[in-house]
Design a protein around this motif. Structure first.
Motif, PDB file in Angstrom:
ATOM      1  N   VAL A 110       0.977  -1.121  -0.037  1.00 40.57           N
ATOM      2  CA  VAL A 110       0.042   0.067  -0.120  1.00 40.57           C
ATOM      3  C   VAL A 110       0.863   1.194   0.016  1.00 40.57           C
ATOM      4  N   ALA A 111       0.589   2.310  -0.965  1.00 41.52           N
ATOM      5  CA  ALA A 111       1.402   3.339  -1.036  1.00 41.52           C
ATOM      6  C   ALA A 111       0.552   4.466  -0.224  1.00 41.52           C
ATOM      7  N   MET A 112       0.874   5.318   0.587  1.00 35.93           N
ATOM      8  CA  MET A 112       0.298   6.137   1.267  1.00 35.93           C
ATOM      9  C   MET A 112       1.286   7.656   1.646  1.00 35.93           C
ATOM     10  N   PRO A 113       0.568   8.579   1.768  1.00 35.41           N
ATOM     11  CA  PRO A 113       1.376   9.921   2.150  1.00 35.41           C
ATOM     12  C   PRO A 113       2.468   9.782   3.160  1.00 35.41           C
ATOM     13  N   VAL A 114       3.447  10.412   3.359  1.00 33.40           N
ATOM     14  CA  VAL A 114       4.345  10.059   4.459  1.00 33.40           C
ATOM     15  C   VAL A 114       3.445  10.641   5.792  1.00 33.40           C
ATOM     16  N   GLY A 115       2.681  11.516   5.781  1.00 36.36           N
ATOM     17  CA  GLY A 115       2.236  11.842   7.187  1.00 36.36           C
ATOM     18  C   GLY A 115       0.821  10.916   7.366  1.00 36.36           C
ATOM     19  N   HIS A 116       0.644  10.011   6.708  1.00 31.12           N
ATOM     20  CA  HIS A 116      -0.469   9.008   6.906  1.00 31.12           C
ATOM     21  C   HIS A 116      -0.216   8.349   8.375  1.00 31.12           C
ATOM     22  N   ARG A 117      -1.424   7.945   9.094  1.00 33.69           N
ATOM     23  CA  ARG A 117      -1.416   7.698  10.347  1.00 33.69           C
ATOM     24  C   ARG A 117      -0.934   6.159  10.430  1.00 33.69           C
ATOM     25  N   LEU A 118      -0.814   5.575   9.369  1.00 31.20           N
ATOM     26  CA  LEU A 118      -0.097   4.031   9.376  1.00 31.20           C
ATOM     27  C   LEU A 118       1.228   4.122   8.511  1.00 31.20           C
ATOM     28  N   ALA A 119       1.704   5.198   8.400  1.00 33.70           N
ATOM     29  CA  ALA A 119       3.061   5.164   7.593  1.00 33.70           C
ATOM     30  C   ALA A 119       4.169   4.692   8.366  1.00 33.70           C
ATOM     31  N   ASP A 120       4.215   4.480   9.782  1.00 35.32           N
ATOM     32  CA  ASP A 120       5.244   4.024  10.404  1.00 35.32           C
ATOM     33  C   ASP A 120       5.129   2.576  10.717  1.00 35.32           C
ATOM     34  N   ARG A 121       3.901   1.808  10.190  1.00 39.33           N
ATOM     35  CA  ARG A 121       3.693   0.709  10.363  1.00 39.33           C
ATOM     36  C   ARG A 121       4.748  -0.444   9.725  1.00 39.33           C
ATOM     37  N   ASP A 122       5.060  -1.518  10.444  1.00 45.34           N
ATOM     38  CA  ASP A 122       5.830  -2.728   9.502  1.00 45.34           C
ATOM     39  C   ASP A 122       4.870  -3.377   8.655  1.00 45.34           C
ATOM     40  N   GLU A 123       3.630  -3.447   8.953  1.00 46.43           N
ATOM     41  CA  GLU A 123       2.640  -4.205   7.865  1.00 46.43           C
ATOM     42  C   GLU A 123       1.198  -3.759   8.245  1.00 46.43           C
ATOM     43  N   VAL A 124       0.422  -3.703   7.249  1.00 49.56           N
ATOM     44  CA  VAL A 124      -0.956  -3.251   7.632  1.00 49.56           C
ATOM     45  C   VAL A 124      -2.151  -4.205   6.887  1.00 49.56           C
ATOM     46  N   ASP A 125      -3.498  -4.073   7.397  1.00 54.30           N
ATOM     47  CA  ASP A 125      -4.317  -4.897   6.694  1.00 54.30           C
ATOM     48  C   ASP A 125      -5.276  -4.043   5.953  1.00 54.30           C
ATOM     49  N   LEU A 126      -5.703  -4.422   4.792  1.00 56.22           N
ATOM     50  CA  LEU A 126      -6.816  -3.608   4.163  1.00 56.22           C
ATOM     51  C   LEU A 126      -7.913  -3.220   4.833  1.00 56.22           C
ATOM     52  N   THR A 127      -8.291  -3.913   5.964  1.00 56.86           N
ATOM     53  CA  THR A 127      -9.517  -3.364   6.606  1.00 56.86           C
ATOM     54  C   THR A 127      -9.202  -1.947   7.355  1.00 56.86           C
ATOM     55  N   GLU A 128      -7.965  -1.832   7.441  1.00 53.37           N
ATOM     56  CA  GLU A 128      -7.388  -0.536   8.229  1.00 53.37           C
ATOM     57  C   GLU A 128      -7.692   0.834   7.287  1.00 53.37           C
ATOM     58  N   PHE A 129      -8.072   0.478   5.916  1.00 59.68           N
ATOM     59  CA  PHE A 129      -8.002   1.693   5.344  1.00 59.68           C
ATOM     60  C   PHE A 129      -9.644   1.998   4.906  1.00 59.68           C
ATOM     61  N   ALA A 130     -10.409   1.503   5.766  1.00 58.75           N
ATOM     62  CA  ALA A 130     -12.056   1.710   5.324  1.00 58.75           C
ATOM     63  C   ALA A 130     -12.406   3.132   5.185  1.00 58.75           C
ATOM     64  N   GLU A 131     -11.638   4.022   5.899  1.00 64.18           N
ATOM     65  CA  GLU A 131     -12.131   5.552   5.928  1.00 64.18           C
ATOM     66  C   GLU A 131     -11.172   6.194   4.989  1.00 64.18           C
ATOM     67  N   ASP A 132     -10.335   5.592   4.335  1.00 61.03           N
ATOM     68  CA  ASP A 132      -9.456   6.246   3.481  1.00 61.03           C
ATOM     69  C   ASP A 132     -10.036   6.512   2.169  1.00 61.03           C
ATOM     70  N   GLU A 133      -9.337   7.405   1.482  1.00 69.25           N
ATOM     71  CA  GLU A 133     -10.067   7.559   0.056  1.00 69.25           C
ATOM     72  C   GLU A 133      -9.095   6.576  -0.781  1.00 69.25           C
ATOM     73  N   TRP A 134      -9.362   5.817  -1.871  1.00 68.82           N
ATOM     74  CA  TRP A 134      -8.495   5.278  -2.763  1.00 68.82           C
ATOM     75  C   TRP A 134      -8.365   5.905  -3.971  1.00 68.82           C
ATOM     76  N   ILE A 135      -7.120   5.687  -4.719  1.00 67.53           N
ATOM     77  CA  ILE A 135      -6.738   5.930  -5.720  1.00 67.53           C
ATOM     78  C   ILE A 135      -6.491   4.931  -6.733  1.00 67.53           C
ATOM     79  N   THR A 136      -7.510   4.425  -7.501  1.00 66.03           N
ATOM     80  CA  THR A 136      -7.560   2.887  -8.175  1.00 66.03           C
ATOM     81  C   THR A 136      -7.502   3.467  -9.672  1.00 66.03           C
ATOM     82  N   TRP A 137      -7.750   2.064 -10.410  1.00 60.90           N
ATOM     83  CA  TRP A 137      -7.592   2.395 -11.619  1.00 60.90           C
ATOM     84  C   TRP A 137      -8.973   2.697 -12.263  1.00 60.90           C
ATOM     85  N   GLY A 138      -9.140   2.707 -13.713  1.00 68.05           N
ATOM     86  CA  GLY A 138     -10.363   3.058 -14.290  1.00 68.05           C
ATOM     87  C   GLY A 138     -11.381   2.371 -14.139  1.00 68.05           C
TER      88      GLY A 138
END
Length: 300
Positions: free
Chosen positions: A173-201
């Motif tokens: 997962v790519a996120m901005p440097v100031g994201h709340r999870l940016a310092d984690r060793d690993e993440v789960d997709l469920t942790e991005f339920a409130e985030d906006e996704w930048i996705t494909w067409g």
């Protein structure tokens, strides 16, 4: 004597369902398709097409002849393949396509190697989404294509095609440097339920995969921005506009302001090359598959 090009036109109509779609597949005008089919009807002395609303449909005779046409064209392809194999030379023209990140990541090395090793081979390449790549190979518009599927969502492969794996492409997962999870060793997709996704067409295979995967985890994705090219997605992430899935194949060079965090699910894309089984013996196909495989190994 049945004319091969007219049979090819009938086959295109049977495959694509309309005169305009057949014309697009054959790279000719709709008028040319209608003329070829009219000549074919006169040659066989039977009606092959009937009006169907604003379009046309195949008659019983048309369906019967289109089935024969598909087999005849396959045999012609096999004969050409056998003759090329008998000659033993990697020459002629080869048409191939790949989804954008594979075209950028694999084509420069692979096509450069082919040109150096086989100067008599003319390669024509293009970027297409995986579904269009596969359709092009099935129709005969392409000789081979680099496509993908995901670890939990395979890409259906029509009968008559052969595939060979090139690489497994891990994704973070790519996120901005100031994201709340940016310092984690690993993440789960469920942790991005409130985030906006930048996705494909909309409708692209990778977008459909992301929506399918998030919904399977009980998350309804919030899609803020769409971009087919990975570098555009990463640029939007760097601007703080959301998060995106970043496969290894498409992420370099990485823009500043972006942090990559591995997913706990070990998300991977499977990248492979496909071609028609009746062209399997062509030396140019084998040479291209080998060059693509070598380019993929260099990325690893």
């Amino acid at each position: 004597m049945l004319n091969l090009e007219r049979l090819r036109t009938l086959d295109a109509l049977a495959r694509h369902g309309s005169v305009s779609a057949a014309a697009d597949a054959l790279h000719v005008t709709t008028s040319a398709v209608s003329q070829q089919l009219g000549k074919l009807e006169r040659e066989v002395g039977q009606q092959l097409l009937a009006k169907n609303g604003r379009g046309v449909r195949l008659t019983d005779a048309g369906r019967l002849l289109s089935e024969h046409a598909a087999r005849i064209l396959s045999q012609v392809e096999l004969a050409e393949s056998d003759l090329e194999a008998h000659r033993g030379q990697v020459a002629g023209e080869l048409r191939l396509a790949a989804f954008p990140t594979a075209a950028r990541g694999l084509f420069p090395a692979a096509l450069g190697a082919l040109r150096s090793a086989h100067p008599g081979l003319r390669v024509r390449s293009s970027e297409l989404e995986p579904e269009r790549c596969i359709a092009g190979v099935v129709r005969g518009d392409l000789d081979l294509a680099v496509v993908l599927d995901w670890y939990n969502k395979p890409m259906p492969l029509p009968d008559g095609l052969v595939k060979a794996p090139l690489l497994d492409d891990p994704a973070d997962v790519a996120m901005p440097v100031g994201h709340r999870l940016a310092d984690r060793d690993e993440v789960d997709l469920t942790e991005f339920a409130e985030d906006e996704w930048i996705t494909w067409g909309e409708g692209e295979f990778c977008h459909e995969w992301l929506v399918f995967t998030l919904r399977s985890k009980g998350v309804e994705p919030i899609v803020g921005h769409r971009a087919s090219e990975s570098h555009t997605q990463l640029g939007l992430v760097a601007a703080g506009l959301g998060v995106c899935i970043a496969p290894l194949l498409g992420r370099h060079p990485m823009p500043g302001g972006v942090v990559l965090v591995p997913l706990r699910q070990h998300v991977r894309r499977h990248v492979y090359v496909v071609w028609r089984a009746d062209a399997d013996r062509r030396p140019s196909i084998r040479a291209a598959v080998g060059a693509l495989w070598m380019a993929a190994q260099e990325l690893g």
